[in-house]
Design an enzyme around this catalytic site. Structure first.
Site, short mmCIF file in Angstrom:
data_model
loop_
_atom_site.label_atom_id
_atom_site.label_comp_id
_atom_site.label_asym_id
_atom_site.label_seq_id
_atom_site.Cartn_x
_atom_site.Cartn_y
_atom_site.Cartn_z
N CYS A 9 8.27 47.03 94.92
CA CYS A 9 7.91 48.29 95.54
C CYS A 9 8.15 49.40 94.52
O CYS A 9 8.66 49.15 93.43
CB CYS A 9 8.77 48.51 96.80
SG CYS A 9 8.10 49.76 97.89
N CYS A 81 4.11 47.77 98.70
CA CYS A 81 3.60 49.13 98.84
C CYS A 81 2.38 49.27 97.96
O CYS A 81 2.23 48.58 96.96
CB CYS A 81 4.67 50.16 98.51
SG CYS A 81 5.09 50.30 96.78
N CYS A 88 0.71 44.55 89.49
CA CYS A 88 0.75 43.09 89.54
C CYS A 88 -0.08 42.39 88.47
O CYS A 88 0.37 41.38 87.96
CB CYS A 88 0.39 42.58 90.92
SG CYS A 88 1.88 42.42 91.92
#
Length: 137
Positions: A9, A81, A88
């Protein structure tokens, strides 16, 4: 061998901390849970409070920077989030990447009861998602 799961997050203050704590407490026999933030801050006291309400103590958790996990292979990386979702592709040590966006309970302003209610709501969403995603595997 336990599967390694990293929850990411923005600040590693609430959503990723709650997810790490729940996965470890409920499915720790099958999963090794971790969490980190793109910018680490501190664990939010209301996250600690609402997890305690369901019998999970995350008071000893610390906010961790994502850099701590560079080079560590993970079976699953979960962004919790939208802000963290973009990083990623930059985590090549993940076998699988999943996005499960949850609203930021710390963004809720107003009376203390409204803030706690927001944290409870997000906790419940995270718990339901983890149960559905990792519970039957």
């Amino acid at each position: 061998m336990k599967r390694r799961v990293l929850f990411i997050c923005s600040h590693n203050a609430a959503r990723s901390q709650m997810a790490e704590g729940y996965l470890r407490a409920k499915y720790g026999d099958r999963y090794e849970a971790f969490s980190a933030g793109t910018t680490a801050t501190a664990v939010h006291p209301l996250a600690v409070q609402v997890m305690g309400e369901v019998g999970i103590d995350i008071s000893g958790h610390q906010s961790k920077d994502l850099g701590r996990f560079i080079g560590q292979e993970m079976d699953v990386v979960v962004t919790v989030c939208d802000a963290a979702q973009g990083i990623c592709p930059m985590f090549p040590w993940a076998k699988e990447t999943v996005h499960a966006g949850f609203p930021d309970p710390a963004a809720v302003t107003g009376a203390p009861e409204e803030q706690v209610a927001a944290f409870r709501s997000v906790r419940n969403e995270i718990v339901a998602w983890i149960d559905a995603t990792f519970g039957g595997v």
